[in-house]
Design a protein around this motif. Structure first.
Motif, short mmCIF file in Angstrom:
data_model
loop_
_atom_site.label_atom_id
_atom_site.label_comp_id
_atom_site.label_asym_id
_atom_site.label_seq_id
_atom_site.Cartn_x
_atom_site.Cartn_y
_atom_site.Cartn_z
N GLN A 4 35.33 63.48 0.39
CA GLN A 4 35.50 62.91 -0.96
C GLN A 4 36.14 61.53 -0.93
N ILE A 5 35.73 60.73 0.05
CA ILE A 5 36.19 59.35 0.13
C ILE A 5 35.09 58.49 -0.48
N LYS A 6 35.35 57.93 -1.68
CA LYS A 6 34.29 57.22 -2.41
C LYS A 6 33.82 55.98 -1.66
N ASN A 7 34.76 55.19 -1.17
CA ASN A 7 34.40 53.96 -0.46
C ASN A 7 34.33 54.26 1.04
N ASP A 8 33.12 54.38 1.56
CA ASP A 8 32.99 54.80 2.96
C ASP A 8 33.55 53.77 3.94
N GLN A 15 36.45 52.83 3.96
CA GLN A 15 37.82 53.25 4.28
C GLN A 15 37.83 54.26 5.42
N ASP A 63 40.14 66.96 -0.15
CA ASP A 63 39.69 65.83 -0.96
C ASP A 63 40.65 64.67 -0.65
N ASP A 100 40.55 61.33 -1.17
CA ASP A 100 40.90 60.39 -2.24
C ASP A 100 42.00 60.96 -3.12
N LYS A 101 41.84 62.24 -3.47
CA LYS A 101 42.80 62.89 -4.36
C LYS A 101 44.15 63.09 -3.66
N GLU A 116 45.64 61.07 -1.92
CA GLU A 116 46.40 59.83 -2.13
C GLU A 116 47.45 59.59 -1.06
N TYR A 171 41.18 57.36 8.22
CA TYR A 171 41.02 56.91 6.84
C TYR A 171 42.18 55.99 6.51
N SER A 182 43.96 53.87 3.26
CA SER A 182 43.98 53.65 1.82
C SER A 182 43.54 52.21 1.55
#
Lengths: 140, 414
Positions: B89-93, B95, B219, B221-222, B224, B245, B247
């Motif tokens: 669930q990492i929107k911007n790959d 990262q 997840d 992204d979540k 954080e 990963y 941020s």
């Protein structure tokens, strides 16, 4: 007894178990349990051969041109193996100790314990025993 | 091919046997029971084939060539990044950076942060659970920079003492680096508590997910957090590949620990302009086949569903803990209802090495020793443990066999 004679004695002893590995290991465990291998006072930091998992203590003394080894381990199977090594190499001349190839270990089906994973410290122990013999030769 | 609860135990085994060829063999005359998944899992055929297919059909260097093969390899590699990013669930790959594994990822962060973020005398907070890989990179920095590592202690039940963390934080604290699951005990870190404290004190967090990613859906992204790292080989993928990963903030700010080909826009002997995004952190030719194998492993996990895998493993852990508790000589560590598929124990009065050696004679692969967590062993005041750890292909019947043989081993060592 010569190294070869002791080796043959051990091979004969283990032949008795045939393919029954459980009996063989029970014997190995007994060897580990029964033998008082080293004086407790000699189980010092300097005498530890650190395996990755089990530890081995080795002490070498000289007696009339021969080297007497005593040793111990905190794992019982390793200790059983240590007992075999000591039985073969202790009270022998440095020349014979250096030449010993320990092929009996293969013949009794326990070669896996001398694999180079350094998990049990046995290979390092044999190296250390040979070093002691070399050192003794260098001095004489 | 899905492991659903409606499948019988026997059906699961047949199905799994086809997918994991290595598991269909005898060890010392007994069917292999592989309980060393915390060290590395076995690989399904589709992962093995994805790697060999790449070398058979697409092998070429990526991000450079104009020729068809190079374009194909590049596309497959970048698709692998997308597949893995999407799973976490990492929107911007961008990262998501490919590394050689968890250890490599942590070293990259430590070396990067040492360049301009960590200052002399700073402090880093770790937990008692940490694997040596999440201690040594920080310890080396600390030794060279008069830094200090502060350690979250354990409570009596071997969970972390979250109440003690506040007291460890000072004006010098610069980072919390913590594992999400103890590789030795299987106990799960309460990241929500860690995050709340980190937020309050404006501290970045590194999460070592080497042992959590194989057992639970995450997840990222979540979550954080600032850094999130894991390895492919502990989750059905190949060895030698993992992820880091970053941020959004650290994607821009983490200094490069290493540089080289493929990371640049222009180079003169005086100065270099680097590309943006993940490629900046991936100098040299990466483990392309490894990345493709990792993506295939992710597809394998997705087909089962991580929820299903977790449910299955939970059942195995509950059952194994129950059987172990029935053996009076067994001392379990970190026993807990809510844990990842990892159990550590000892046999009273026996060395774990002996227990592991004899179990192997029955074809049961377990891990023994300190599990690269010597400080945790010191804290528990033991030399080591026997560790069993499960994966999707393990069964209740294997646990029965293990328990029966363990009793036999205990009698032998008597």
């Amino acid at each position: 007894m010569s190294i070869e004679e002791v080796e043959n004695e051990i091979i004969e002893e283990f032949e008795f178990f045939g393919e029954d590995w459980e009996a063989k290991y029970e014997h190995l465990i007994d060897l580990g349990k029964n033998l008082p291998l080293i004086d407790a006072a000699l189980k010092t930091e300097e005498r530890i051969i650190q395996g990755c998992q089990s530890r081995v203590w080795l002490n070498a003394e000289q007696k009339e041109g021969r080297i007497v080894f005593t040793a111990d381990s905190d794992a019982i199977i390793t200790k059983g193996m240590v007992a075999l090594m000591v039985r073969v190499l202790s009270n022998q001349t440095p020349e014979d100790i250096i030449k010993a190839n320990m092929s009996f270990v293969d013949k009794i089906g326990l070669k896996e314990h001398l694999s180079p994973t350094r998990a049990n410290g046995l290979v390092s122990m044999i190296n250390q025993m040979k070093k002691e013999a070399l050192a003794k030769l260098a001095k004489s | 091919m899905k492991v659903r609860s409606r499948l019988t135990e026997a059906e699961k085994i047949i199905d799994i046997g086809l997918q994991f060829p290595i598991l269909k063999q005898n060890i010392n005359g007994n069917p292999l029971v592989y309980f060393d998944n915390g060290a590395t899992t076995q690989k399904p055929l589709r992962v093995i084939e994805a790697i060999s297919d790449y070398y058979k059909t697409s092998n070429s260097n990526i991000h450079r060539g104009v020729h068809t093969l190079s374009r194909r390899a590049t596309e497959e590699f970048e698709q692998a990044r997308k597949t893995i990013a999407n799973y976490f669930q990492i929107k911007n790959d961008q990262q998501l950076i490919f590394t050689a594994g968890t250890t490599d990822s942590i070293n990259m962060v430590a070396e990067g942060l040492a360049k301009n973020y960590l200052q002399e005398g700073d402090e880093i907070i770790l937990s008692t659970y940490e694997h040596h890989s999440n201690i040594l990179p920080w310890q080396i920095w600390a030794q060279e920079n008069k830094g200090k590592l502060k350690v979250i202690p354990l409570l009596k039940d071997q969970t972390l003492d979250y109440g003690a963390i506040e007291g460890l934080i000072s004006s010098k604290t610069k980072l919390i680096a913590i594992t999400q699951v103890s590789n030795t005990l299987g106990l799960i870190t309460d990241l929500a508590k860690i995050k709340a404290l980190a937020k309050k004190h404006h501290l970045p967090i590194l999460v070592d997910a080497a042992q959590s990613a194989p057992h639970m859906a995450i997840d990222v992204d979540k979550l954080e957090v600032d850094f999130f790292v894991c390895s492919a080989h502990k989750m059905y993928g190949p060895t030698g590949v993992g992820i880091l990963y970053l941020s959004p903030k650290w994607l821009n700010e983490l200094p490069l620990a290493r540089t080289g080909g493929g990371t640049i826009k222009t180079v003169t002997f005086e100065k270099t302009d680097y590309v943006e995004g993940a490629l900046r952190f991936e100098p040299g030719t990466p483990n392309i086949a490894g990345a493709l194998g990792f993506a295939e492993a992710i597809c394998f996990i997705k087909e089962f569903g991580m929820e299903e895998i977790a449910k299955h493993e939970h059942e195995l852990v509950q059952y194994a803990q129950k059987l172990l508790k029935e053996i009076p000589e067994v001392i379990m560590y970190g026993e807990n209802d809510n844990k990842a598929a990892v159990i550590s124990f000892n046999v009273r009065g026996q060395h774990p090495f002996d227990v592991g050696t004899l179990l192997d004679k029955y074809g049961i692969a377990v891990r023994t020793g300190h599990h690269c967590t010597q400080p945790l062993m010191q804290c528990l005041n033991i030399q080591g443990t026997v560790r069993i750890s499960f994966a999707v292909y393990n069964t209740l019947a294997e646990i029965d066999f293990f328990s029966e043989k363990l009793k036999k081993v205990i009698r032998m060592l008597g």
